[in-house]
Design a protein around this motif. Structure first.
Motif, short mmCIF file in Angstrom:
data_model
loop_
_atom_site.label_atom_id
_atom_site.label_comp_id
_atom_site.label_asym_id
_atom_site.label_seq_id
_atom_site.Cartn_x
_atom_site.Cartn_y
_atom_site.Cartn_z
N ILE A 260 -11.80 9.49 0.12
CA ILE A 260 -10.45 8.94 0.01
C ILE A 260 -10.45 7.68 -0.84
O ILE A 260 -9.54 7.44 -1.64
N ALA A 261 -11.49 6.84 -0.70
CA ALA A 261 -11.57 5.62 -1.52
C ALA A 261 -11.71 5.96 -3.00
O ALA A 261 -11.10 5.30 -3.86
N LEU A 262 -12.49 6.99 -3.32
CA LEU A 262 -12.64 7.39 -4.71
C LEU A 262 -11.32 7.91 -5.30
O LEU A 262 -10.92 7.55 -6.41
N THR A 266 -9.21 5.91 -8.07
CA THR A 266 -8.98 6.52 -9.38
C THR A 266 -7.50 6.62 -9.69
O THR A 266 -7.07 6.38 -10.83
N ARG A 267 -6.70 6.96 -8.69
CA ARG A 267 -5.24 6.99 -8.89
C ARG A 267 -4.72 5.61 -9.27
O ARG A 267 -3.87 5.47 -10.16
N PHE A 268 -5.23 4.58 -8.62
CA PHE A 268 -4.79 3.21 -8.93
C PHE A 268 -5.20 2.82 -10.35
O PHE A 268 -4.43 2.18 -11.07
N VAL A 269 -6.41 3.20 -10.75
CA VAL A 269 -6.88 2.85 -12.09
C VAL A 269 -6.01 3.51 -13.16
O VAL A 269 -5.60 2.88 -14.14
N PHE A 270 -5.70 4.80 -12.96
CA PHE A 270 -4.93 5.52 -13.98
C PHE A 270 -3.47 5.09 -14.02
O PHE A 270 -2.86 5.06 -15.09
N THR A 271 -2.90 4.80 -12.86
CA THR A 271 -1.46 4.51 -12.81
C THR A 271 -1.13 3.03 -12.78
O THR A 271 0.05 2.68 -12.81
N ALA A 272 -2.12 2.16 -12.73
CA ALA A 272 -1.85 0.72 -12.69
C ALA A 272 -2.66 -0.03 -13.73
O ALA A 272 -2.11 -0.74 -14.58
N LEU A 273 -3.99 0.10 -13.69
CA LEU A 273 -4.82 -0.70 -14.60
C LEU A 273 -4.64 -0.29 -16.05
O LEU A 273 -4.46 -1.15 -16.93
N VAL A 318 1.11 1.29 -3.46
CA VAL A 318 1.78 1.99 -2.37
C VAL A 318 1.38 3.46 -2.35
O VAL A 318 1.08 4.04 -1.30
N ARG A 319 1.33 4.09 -3.53
CA ARG A 319 0.93 5.49 -3.58
C ARG A 319 -0.52 5.68 -3.17
O ARG A 319 -0.88 6.69 -2.55
N SER A 320 -1.37 4.71 -3.49
CA SER A 320 -2.79 4.85 -3.16
C SER A 320 -3.08 4.54 -1.70
O SER A 320 -3.98 5.15 -1.10
N VAL A 321 -2.35 3.60 -1.11
CA VAL A 321 -2.63 3.20 0.27
C VAL A 321 -1.90 4.08 1.26
O VAL A 321 -2.51 4.64 2.20
N HIS A 322 -0.60 4.22 1.11
CA HIS A 322 0.20 4.98 2.09
C HIS A 322 0.27 6.47 1.77
O HIS A 322 0.36 7.28 2.68
N SER A 323 0.22 6.83 0.48
CA SER A 323 0.27 8.23 0.05
C SER A 323 1.36 8.98 0.80
O SER A 323 1.06 9.85 1.63
N PRO A 324 2.63 8.69 0.55
CA PRO A 324 3.71 9.25 1.36
C PRO A 324 3.76 10.77 1.36
O PRO A 324 4.09 11.38 2.37
N CYS A 454 -4.34 -4.76 -4.22
CA CYS A 454 -5.07 -4.35 -5.43
C CYS A 454 -6.56 -4.69 -5.31
O CYS A 454 -7.43 -3.87 -5.67
N TYR A 455 -6.85 -5.87 -4.80
CA TYR A 455 -8.25 -6.26 -4.62
C TYR A 455 -8.96 -5.33 -3.65
O TYR A 455 -10.09 -4.88 -3.91
N TRP A 456 -8.31 -4.98 -2.54
CA TRP A 456 -8.92 -4.11 -1.54
C TRP A 456 -9.14 -2.70 -2.09
O TRP A 456 -10.18 -2.08 -1.85
N LEU A 457 -8.19 -2.19 -2.87
CA LEU A 457 -8.35 -0.85 -3.45
C LEU A 457 -9.51 -0.82 -4.45
O LEU A 457 -10.35 0.09 -4.41
N LEU A 458 -9.58 -1.79 -5.32
CA LEU A 458 -10.65 -1.81 -6.31
C LEU A 458 -12.00 -2.04 -5.66
O LEU A 458 -13.01 -1.43 -6.07
#
Length: 875
Positions: A260-262, A266-273, A318-324, A454-458
């Protein structure tokens, strides 16, 4: 794993070489050594141009002083002025250092000319001309240094004044109280102005013609902006598809937490970074042009970029943490329904906050009324407070889930309580009129939540990535590396990731949440890296890092050589195990001392200062460290004198076992129960210690055995020697022997004495021999007797009458027994008492058993007693 170790080792060596090169460069720069002619020419040119730079600085400072003298000071003037003074302080510091270095070299050159001639004496014309030239240059550089110091002083004063104005304005703005408009007409007018924003923008910029310099600058950067826009769209649209459809096969077999962390990372990197970096590059391209971001329009574009960047990061988080809409990828503790509610509410909060940033700057740019900004702030804060309160409700969160770590569950509970309290406090502040304070709290809360998420996700993404590809083997079944090695490697890699991310996150957080500029951060970093002077000691981050790196490298090399010495060199020698351990331990202690000394030297500390430390340690030794030093010295004696060594079987008091390790303070002994006993070294030196294996491993074993008096002693001797001869653990020289020890009360006592090759086998060999002796004695008719005892009774007639009266016997056996049992003059008084009291009280059961046993013994013959059974032979 070996390639990873080589990579880490190469990286450490590169850092070490770079640090050493930087240190040598800094030493050369500050030592006043000789420089090349090219560098000296560059310094001279820079000093010649210093007058123009000083004049430019004086002009800028004069303009800033005039601006601060006006009655109304704009916020842009304060921010630009602080930036200008900060840059000026850095430039003046560099120029002053250059001038000081030049002045030092001129004075050194002048000193080589010697003292000027006394009055009335002549000097060589060439020397006189050179002295005059040096004096002119020295006067010129000295005056330049004074001018630079004056500029620096003016810049520092203006910087303090600007900082004071900024603090006053900030305090007045945050703690300022306004009257909340309660008239519905005001709210209606303000709403009409907000709805009229599009038409106002169209009316103002519909006839705007991009031409001249602005058109040229836009046409220059237009292709890059189009490409970056395509990158942003591709990352936003294709990021979700890439993550959810093209998951690597290795990720699917990883533990759930890592998987789940990977995926979320990866979703956060592609859609944010990726789109965030593209937006930053686009803004830097616009900012690089001089005419594009000038005035209020530039501020509006800047605010639009900031809002878009914020919305990107919060939406991806929000999409990476809560994944609605994908509950299996959820990382938060929300329920399935709560993930949708909390996720949508969080996105709504981010959208409102971003739109508020744009509208507030747009209202400033378009010149709308103050009521518009006030009502907009009140409305946004109230709506966001309601959404935050909804997100904090416990009905949307999982309670008592055992799968998740207790720390995160507790953190979520406390965060929800704090969020609920903030959601209640903010409307109260709004009603009281502290609109700016409520808005300030809300802005910093949202920015802090977004930053920490963001820090926690990365952090989780990099940890899972490292654990998947660097620590976890490809095929766990075929991996011969123990789990402890993987755990240790994983721990240190996690520590490295945390340190690197904290080093990156702290400056970013300072820039986001404060007004400190990037130049100030660089200056602070350089100051920390270069260091400060405290007395005669120079502290710097570079020296500390270099010392730590030096200690780690030297200690690692010494440990490597110690391991090579223990595993490859010493085992091929004829040294015993204890001496090998002593040599290896002494080498390890020497390595630690060498690493410490080299680290201290690399840190720039004078080793002569260690005498003070040694004096302080000696005072401590005299008071509170006597036992520690005593044990330390005793440990050195044990390693050098070696009265005990690793592997010896020793007995200390009531404890015994094998020596496992001799350390600096204590010695570890492993008992036969597999428990460990730690004994201070001083006790092993000052007390008596029995060492079974000090000189050699051989030792003597003794087996004691008793046989009945009727046994054949030669036969017993042959059996015992035969048992000893066929044991391979028993040495043939010295030969085993059987010793006739004594005539015992019930048996003939023998001892089988033998010498073992290894004294550690003494219990096993003795037990095996005893097992075989029992069977051999039984086959050859050799009896191992019970303890025997003769009992003489007096006044047997009275005892017989008492037995007859009780109906437990006949008179004839008693008379026969009387014939056999003659009176014994050495009988005890207790026997007389028994005889005299037989008529008064019944005979004890024990006396009746003795009589019965004596009668049975008299009526049978004992085959192994020898002689007449009625004789005096012992039984």
């Amino acid at each position: 794993m070996s390639s990873m170790r080589r990579l880490c080792a190469g990286f450490a060596i590169c850092i070490f070489v770079m640090a050493m090169a930087a240190d040598l460069q800094a030493q050369n720069a500050t030592s006043g050594g000789d420089i090349g002619p090219g560098q000296e020419a560059v310094q001279k040119v820079e000093l010649d141009n210093a007058q123009a730079r000083i004049a430019e600085w004086d002009t800028q400072l004069g303009e800033l002083e005039d601006a601060l003298g006006n009655s109304e000071i704009l916020g842009r003037v304060i921010s630009d002025g602080r930036r200008t003074t900060e840059q000026m302080a850095v430039a003046t510091s560099a120029l002053r250092n250059l001038a000081s270095d030049r002045l030092k070299r001129l004075n050194a050159a002048k000193s080589k000319l010697g003292e000027p001639p006394a009055e009335g004496q002549d000097e060589v014309p060439a020397v006189a001309r050179e002295r005059e030239r040096l004096n002119q240059d020295i006067a010129k550089v000295s005056g330049l240094i004074k001018q630079i110091e004056l500029v620096d002083f003016r810049a520092a004063e203006l910087s303090d004044r600007l900082a004071s104005l900024a603090r006053e304005r900030f305090t007045r703005r945050i703690l300022g109280r306004v009257d909340v408009p309660l008239d519905p007409s005001i709210w209606g007018d303000a709403g009409g102005e907000i709805l009229a924003f599009p038409s106002m923008v169209q009316a103002r910029y519909s006839n705007l013609e991009v031409q001249g310099v602005i058109a040229d600058e836009l046409s220059e950067i237009a292709p890059g902006l189009v490409f970056l826009a395509m990158v942003v769209l591709a990352a936003l649209v294709g990021g979700e598809v890439v993550v959810l459809r093209y998951i690597p096969a290795r990720w699917k077999v990883m533990p759930k937490e890592d998987r789940i962390a990977l995926i979320s990372g990866t979703r956060f990197v592609f859609t944010a970074l990726v789109p965030g970096i593209a937006l930053l590059i686009a803004y830097s391209m616009l900012d690089s042009q001089e005419e594009l971001l000038k005035g209020s329009m530039g501020d509006f574009i800047h605010q639009c970029f900031a809002a878009a960047l914020f919305l990107l990061f919060v939406g991806a988080s929000v999409r990476s943490v809560h994944s609605p809409f994908a509950p299996t990828l959820r990382r938060s503790g929300t329920t399935t329904r709560g993930a949708r509610v909390v996720g949508v509410a969080s996105l709504a909060v981010a959208l409102i906050f971003a739109v508020d940033m744009i509208l507030l700057q747009g209202a400033t740019t378009l010149g709308t009324s103050l009521n518009v900004a006030l009502i907009q702030s009140i409305t946004n804060v109230l709506v966001i407070s309601i959404l935050l309160y909804i997100c904090s409700l416990g009905v949307f969160w999982v309670h008592g889930e055992r799968v998740r770590h207790e720390f995160w569950a507790k953190l979520e509970r406390r965060s929800r309580r704090g969020l609920k309290a903030v959601a209640i406090v903010l409307p109260v502040l709004m009603v009281l009129g502290y609109v700016a304070l409520a808005r300030f709290i809300l802005e910093n809360l949202i920015m802090a939540a977004a930053f920490l998420t963001c820090y926690w996700l990365l952090r989780g993404f990099f940890r899972a990535l490292m654990h998947t590809y660097l620590v976890q083997p490809d095929e766990p079944k075929d991996d011969s590396t123990p789990d402890t090695v993987h755990g240790t490697l994983y721990f240190w890699l996690r520590v490295t990731i945390d340190v690197v991310m904290v080093i990156i996150a702290i400056p970013a957080a300072v820039m986001v949440f404060t007004d400190i500029a990037w130049v100030d951060l660089i200056s602070a970093g350089e100051q920390a890296f270069i260091g400060i002077q405290v007395g005669g000691i120079h502290f710097s981050l570079r020296a500390i890092l270099l010392a730590v790196l030096m200690f780690v490298i030297v200690l690692g090399l010494m440990r490597f050589f110690q391991r090579m010495l223990s595993t490859r060199v010493l085992p091929n020698t004829k040294l015993d195990q204890g001496l090998q351990h002593s040599v290896s331990a002494i080498f390890g202690y020497a390595g630690i001392c060498l690493a410490v000394l080299m680290a201290i030297s690399a840190a720039g500390m004078d080793l002569s200062n260690l005498a003070i430390i040694a004096g302080a340690i000696s005072v401590g030794i005299g008071f509170g460290m006597q036992s520690i030093v005593n044990n330390f010295v005793s440990g050195l004696i044990l390693l050098v004198e070696r009265p005990i060594k690793v592997g010896d079987w020793i007995v200390v008091g009531a404890d015994q076992g094998f020596v496992k390790d001799i350390r600096v303070r204590a010695t570890e002994i492993e008992t036969f129960d597999r428990s460990s006993i730690v004994i201070p070294n001083s006790e092993l030196i000052s007390n008596r210690v029995l060492n079974w294996t000090l000189k050699e491993r051989s030792g003597r074993g003794i087996i004691k055995i008793g046989v009945s008096y009727g046994s054949d002693v030669e036969k017993v001797r042959e059996i015992l020697l035969e048992m000893a001869d066929k044991r391979r653990e028993i040495l043939s020289y010295p030969a085993p022997q059987v010793v006739f020890m004594d005539f015992g009360a019930s048996s003939l006592d023998f001892e089988l004495r033998y010498f073992l090759r290894d004294i550690a086998d003494v219990l096993a060999v003795a037990s095996s021999i005893r097992f075989e002796l029992v069977q051999r004695f039984r086959d050859d008719g050799v009896e191992v007797p019970f303890p025997q005892r003769d009992l003489n009774l007096r006044d047997i007639d009275k005892l017989t009458d008492a037995i007859r009266e009780a109906g437990q016997g006949r008179r004839e056996p008693a008379r026969d027994a009387q014939k056999h049992d003659e009176p014994d003059p050495s009988a005890s008084d207790d026997a007389d008492d028994i005889g005299e009291g037989a008529e008064k009280k019944p005979t004890p059961p024990s006396a009746a058993k003795d009589v019965s046993r004596d009668g049975d013994a008299a009526g049978r013959s004992i085959p192994d007693a020898g002689g007449d059974p009625d004789g005096d032979a012992p039984r």
